[in-house]
Design a protein around this motif. Sequence first.
Motif, PDB file in Angstrom:
ATOM      1  N   ASN A 100      29.734  43.849  21.971  1.00 54.46           N
ATOM      2  CA  ASN A 100      29.187  44.666  20.892  1.00 54.46           C
ATOM      3  C   ASN A 100      28.536  43.800  19.815  1.00 54.46           C
ATOM      4  OD1 ASN A 100      29.996  47.117  22.032  1.00 54.46           O
ATOM      5  ND2 ASN A 100      32.004  47.040  21.058  1.00 54.46           N
ATOM      6  N   ILE A 101      29.030  42.567  19.678  1.00 50.75           N
ATOM      7  CA  ILE A 101      28.467  41.630  18.714  1.00 50.75           C
ATOM      8  C   ILE A 101      27.224  40.952  19.296  1.00 50.75           C
ATOM      9  CG2 ILE A 101      28.904  39.506  17.394  1.00 50.75           C
ATOM     10  CD1 ILE A 101      31.922  40.278  17.514  1.00 50.75           C
ATOM     11  N   ALA A 102      27.302  40.597  20.589  1.00 51.62           N
ATOM     12  CA  ALA A 102      26.204  39.863  21.240  1.00 51.62           C
ATOM     13  C   ALA A 102      25.845  40.522  22.567  1.00 51.62           C
ATOM     14  CB  ALA A 102      26.615  38.407  21.453  1.00 51.62           C
ATOM     15  N   PRO A 103      25.150  41.645  22.531  1.00 50.69           N
ATOM     16  CA  PRO A 103      24.764  42.316  23.774  1.00 50.69           C
ATOM     17  C   PRO A 103      23.779  41.467  24.577  1.00 50.69           C
ATOM     18  CG  PRO A 103      23.701  43.344  21.887  1.00 50.69           C
ATOM     19  CD  PRO A 103      24.684  42.373  21.333  1.00 50.69           C
ATOM     20  N   GLY A 104      23.818  41.614  25.889  1.00 50.64           N
ATOM     21  CA  GLY A 104      22.902  40.856  26.735  1.00 50.64           C
ATOM     22  C   GLY A 104      23.181  39.375  26.751  1.00 50.64           C
ATOM     23  N   ASN A 105      24.454  38.999  26.613  1.00 54.36           N
ATOM     24  CA  ASN A 105      24.853  37.597  26.566  1.00 54.36           C
ATOM     25  C   ASN A 105      25.320  37.160  27.960  1.00 54.36           C
ATOM     26  OD1 ASN A 105      26.963  35.401  26.298  1.00 54.36           O
ATOM     27  ND2 ASN A 105      26.203  35.434  24.199  1.00 54.36           N
ATOM     28  N   SER A 106      24.700  36.134  28.501  1.00 53.93           N
ATOM     29  CA  SER A 106      25.009  35.674  29.853  1.00 53.93           C
ATOM     30  C   SER A 106      26.449  35.203  29.993  1.00 53.93           C
ATOM     31  CB  SER A 106      24.060  34.534  30.247  1.00 53.93           C
ATOM     32  OG  SER A 106      24.390  34.014  31.522  1.00 53.93           O
ATOM     33  N   GLU A 107      26.942  34.447  29.008  1.00 50.38           N
ATOM     34  CA  GLU A 107      28.309  33.919  29.085  1.00 50.38           C
ATOM     35  C   GLU A 107      29.332  35.058  29.088  1.00 50.38           C
ATOM     36  OE1 GLU A 107      29.124  30.994  29.768  1.00 50.38           O
ATOM     37  OE2 GLU A 107      27.593  29.609  29.032  1.00 50.38           O
ATOM     38  N   LEU A 108      29.137  36.050  28.241  1.00 48.48           N
ATOM     39  CA  LEU A 108      30.069  37.179  28.183  1.00 48.48           C
ATOM     40  C   LEU A 108      30.013  38.007  29.464  1.00 48.48           C
ATOM     41  CD1 LEU A 108      29.527  38.318  24.490  1.00 48.48           C
ATOM     42  CD2 LEU A 108      31.631  37.366  25.449  1.00 48.48           C
ATOM     43  N   THR A 109      28.815  38.174  30.008  1.00 52.54           N
ATOM     44  CA  THR A 109      28.660  38.933  31.246  1.00 52.54           C
ATOM     45  C   THR A 109      29.358  38.222  32.404  1.00 52.54           C
ATOM     46  OG1 THR A 109      26.520  39.750  30.446  1.00 52.54           O
ATOM     47  CG2 THR A 109      26.982  40.019  32.785  1.00 52.54           C
ATOM     48  N   ALA A 110      29.202  36.900  32.466  1.00 49.65           N
ATOM     49  CA  ALA A 110      29.881  36.121  33.509  1.00 49.65           C
ATOM     50  C   ALA A 110      31.399  36.189  33.345  1.00 49.65           C
ATOM     51  CB  ALA A 110      29.409  34.667  33.466  1.00 49.65           C
ATOM     52  N   LEU A 111      31.859  36.123  32.092  1.00 50.36           N
ATOM     53  CA  LEU A 111      33.304  36.177  31.841  1.00 50.36           C
ATOM     54  C   LEU A 111      33.870  37.538  32.226  1.00 50.36           C
ATOM     55  CD1 LEU A 111      35.518  34.294  30.686  1.00 50.36           C
ATOM     56  CD2 LEU A 111      35.282  35.525  28.532  1.00 50.36           C
ATOM     57  N   GLU A 112      33.103  38.589  31.980  1.00 46.78           N
ATOM     58  CA  GLU A 112      33.540  39.925  32.396  1.00 46.78           C
ATOM     59  C   GLU A 112      33.682  39.976  33.916  1.00 46.78           C
ATOM     60  OE1 GLU A 112      32.242  44.639  31.925  1.00 46.78           O
ATOM     61  OE2 GLU A 112      30.920  43.059  31.178  1.00 46.78           O
ATOM     62  N   GLY A 113      32.725  39.391  34.620  1.00 45.48           N
ATOM     63  CA  GLY A 113      32.820  39.328  36.075  1.00 45.48           C
ATOM     64  C   GLY A 113      34.030  38.529  36.527  1.00 45.48           C
ATOM     65  N   TYR A 114      34.347  37.463  35.808  1.00 40.43           N
ATOM     66  CA  TYR A 114      35.522  36.634  36.112  1.00 40.43           C
ATOM     67  C   TYR A 114      36.801  37.456  35.998  1.00 40.43           C
ATOM     68  CZ  TYR A 114      38.215  32.211  36.041  1.00 40.43           C
ATOM     69  OH  TYR A 114      39.071  31.169  36.320  1.00 40.43           O
ATOM     70  N   ALA A 115      36.882  38.288  34.944  1.00 36.02           N
ATOM     71  CA  ALA A 115      38.057  39.143  34.764  1.00 36.02           C
ATOM     72  C   ALA A 115      38.154  40.170  35.890  1.00 36.02           C
ATOM     73  CB  ALA A 115      37.994  39.844  33.411  1.00 36.02           C
ATOM     74  N   VAL A 116      37.030  40.748  36.284  1.00 35.28           N
ATOM     75  CA  VAL A 116      37.023  41.707  37.394  1.00 35.28           C
ATOM     76  C   VAL A 116      37.431  41.007  38.690  1.00 35.28           C
ATOM     77  CG1 VAL A 116      35.563  43.221  38.811  1.00 35.28           C
ATOM     78  CG2 VAL A 116      35.301  43.203  36.312  1.00 35.28           C
ATOM     79  N   MET A 117      36.936  39.793  38.893  1.00 32.47           N
ATOM     80  CA  MET A 117      37.314  39.017  40.072  1.00 32.47           C
ATOM     81  C   MET A 117      38.816  38.750  40.075  1.00 32.47           C
ATOM     82  SD  MET A 117      35.536  35.530  41.563  1.00 32.47           S
ATOM     83  CE  MET A 117      36.068  34.423  40.260  1.00 32.47           C
ATOM     84  N   GLY A 118      39.368  38.502  38.897  1.00 29.82           N
ATOM     85  CA  GLY A 118      40.810  38.313  38.789  1.00 29.82           C
ATOM     86  C   GLY A 118      41.571  39.556  39.193  1.00 29.82           C
ATOM     87  N   LYS A 119      41.094  40.708  38.787  1.00 35.01           N
ATOM     88  CA  LYS A 119      41.753  41.960  39.144  1.00 35.01           C
ATOM     89  C   LYS A 119      41.684  42.199  40.654  1.00 35.01           C
ATOM     90  CE  LYS A 119      41.654  45.603  36.504  1.00 35.01           C
ATOM     91  NZ  LYS A 119      43.028  45.577  35.986  1.00 35.01           N
ATOM     92  N   ILE A 120      40.594  41.802  41.270  1.00 34.24           N
ATOM     93  CA  ILE A 120      40.492  41.912  42.737  1.00 34.24           C
ATOM     94  C   ILE A 120      41.553  41.044  43.398  1.00 34.24           C
ATOM     95  CG2 ILE A 120      39.034  41.439  44.747  1.00 34.24           C
ATOM     96  CD1 ILE A 120      36.602  41.987  42.924  1.00 34.24           C
ATOM     97  N   SER A 121      41.736  39.838  42.889  1.00 34.18           N
ATOM     98  CA  SER A 121      42.676  38.891  43.504  1.00 34.18           C
ATOM     99  C   SER A 121      44.122  39.351  43.386  1.00 34.18           C
ATOM    100  CB  SER A 121      42.527  37.503  42.864  1.00 34.18           C
ATOM    101  OG  SER A 121      43.023  37.492  41.532  1.00 34.18           O
ATOM    102  N   VAL A 122      44.412  40.200  42.409  1.00 35.25           N
ATOM    103  CA  VAL A 122      45.778  40.732  42.264  1.00 35.25           C
ATOM    104  C   VAL A 122      46.131  41.640  43.440  1.00 35.25           C
ATOM    105  CG1 VAL A 122      47.278  42.200  40.849  1.00 35.25           C
ATOM    106  CG2 VAL A 122      45.738  40.566  39.738  1.00 35.25           C
ATOM    107  N   ASP A 123      45.154  42.405  43.921  1.00 34.43           N
ATOM    108  CA  ASP A 123      45.399  43.347  45.028  1.00 34.43           C
ATOM    109  C   ASP A 123      44.123  43.483  45.858  1.00 34.43           C
ATOM    110  OD1 ASP A 123      46.296  45.284  46.736  1.00 34.43           O
ATOM    111  OD2 ASP A 123      46.655  46.819  45.211  1.00 34.43           O
ATOM    112  N   PRO A 124      43.772  42.433  46.606  1.00 35.19           N
ATOM    113  CA  PRO A 124      42.495  42.443  47.332  1.00 35.19           C
ATOM    114  C   PRO A 124      42.390  43.541  48.383  1.00 35.19           C
ATOM    115  CG  PRO A 124      43.847  40.559  47.967  1.00 35.19           C
ATOM    116  CD  PRO A 124      44.508  41.167  46.788  1.00 35.19           C
ATOM    117  N   ALA A 125      43.497  43.890  49.009  1.00 38.03           N
ATOM    118  CA  ALA A 125      43.452  44.901  50.066  1.00 38.03           C
ATOM    119  C   ALA A 125      42.997  46.257  49.537  1.00 38.03           C
ATOM    120  CB  ALA A 125      44.822  45.032  50.726  1.00 38.03           C
ATOM    121  N   ASN A 126      43.467  46.602  48.345  1.00 37.22           N
ATOM    122  CA  ASN A 126      43.149  47.910  47.778  1.00 37.22           C
ATOM    123  C   ASN A 126      41.974  47.903  46.809  1.00 37.22           C
ATOM    124  OD1 ASN A 126      45.262  49.530  49.026  1.00 37.22           O
ATOM    125  ND2 ASN A 126      46.697  48.371  47.759  1.00 37.22           N
ATOM    126  N   ARG A 127      41.636  46.725  46.292  1.00 33.93           N
ATOM    127  CA  ARG A 127      40.586  46.673  45.276  1.00 33.93           C
ATOM    128  C   ARG A 127      39.297  46.001  45.748  1.00 33.93           C
ATOM    129  NH1 ARG A 127      44.277  44.724  40.066  1.00 33.93           N
ATOM    130  NH2 ARG A 127      45.620  46.578  39.985  1.00 33.93           N
TER     131      ARG A 127
END
Length: 216
Positions: A100-127
């Motif tokens: 919300n402070i820095a929209p369209g920010n590459s670093e924040l977008t990549a970090l968001e993907g990293y968090a989503v990737m982490g959630k996949i790794s918690v339960d890869p079979a279902n996620r």
Amino acid sequence: MKKYFLIFALSFCWINLVKASDPAFEKAMTKQIQAMETIQTLEESQKVSNSFLRISEAQPEEWLPLYYAGLLQIESAFRFDVNQDQALEQALEYIEKAKNIAPGNSELTALEGYAVMGKISVDPANRGQSMTPEAMQLFGKAIALDKENPRAVLLMAQMELGMAQFFGSGPEKACGMARMGSDLLRKEKEKITESYILPTWGQRMASQFEKVCQQN
């Protein structure tokens, strides 16, 4: 009219330059970024994260403190005995505030993907099937926003490697991307100074790729 517009534009740029070079902010950030390098326990991680949050409260127009607080939550999910989903959701909350402070920010977008990737790794079979496209889309967007962002490229490579392992295919594509990410890290290193507070992490991931790609 053009003259007044030019004066306004120059004034706006000067204001942003002054904010960006706030010595107190840079000093506080530098101290906590250095502290990140020595974290060994969950308690130490939480202490540094809380410090970034205090900086964010003092400088609500800055996205970097929330970025690092989010990064620490993601790393805690992988490193320490915590509720992984809870830590990753907290990271996503910080990232959303920073976006919300820095929209369209590459670093924040990549970090968001990293968090989503982490959630996949918690339960890869279902996620895996439902969340993998989201992570890939975020990494692709981060690269489009800044083609020289090594973290976006390396994280995309990590996803490509995971998919290759899942489908039993070769790691060639992932390794090619990882080499690109490593090259970008070396290029980035040339501009890093003691007071540099933008993200620079990724070398550990690049080194892990080197081992994997040498074996194949």
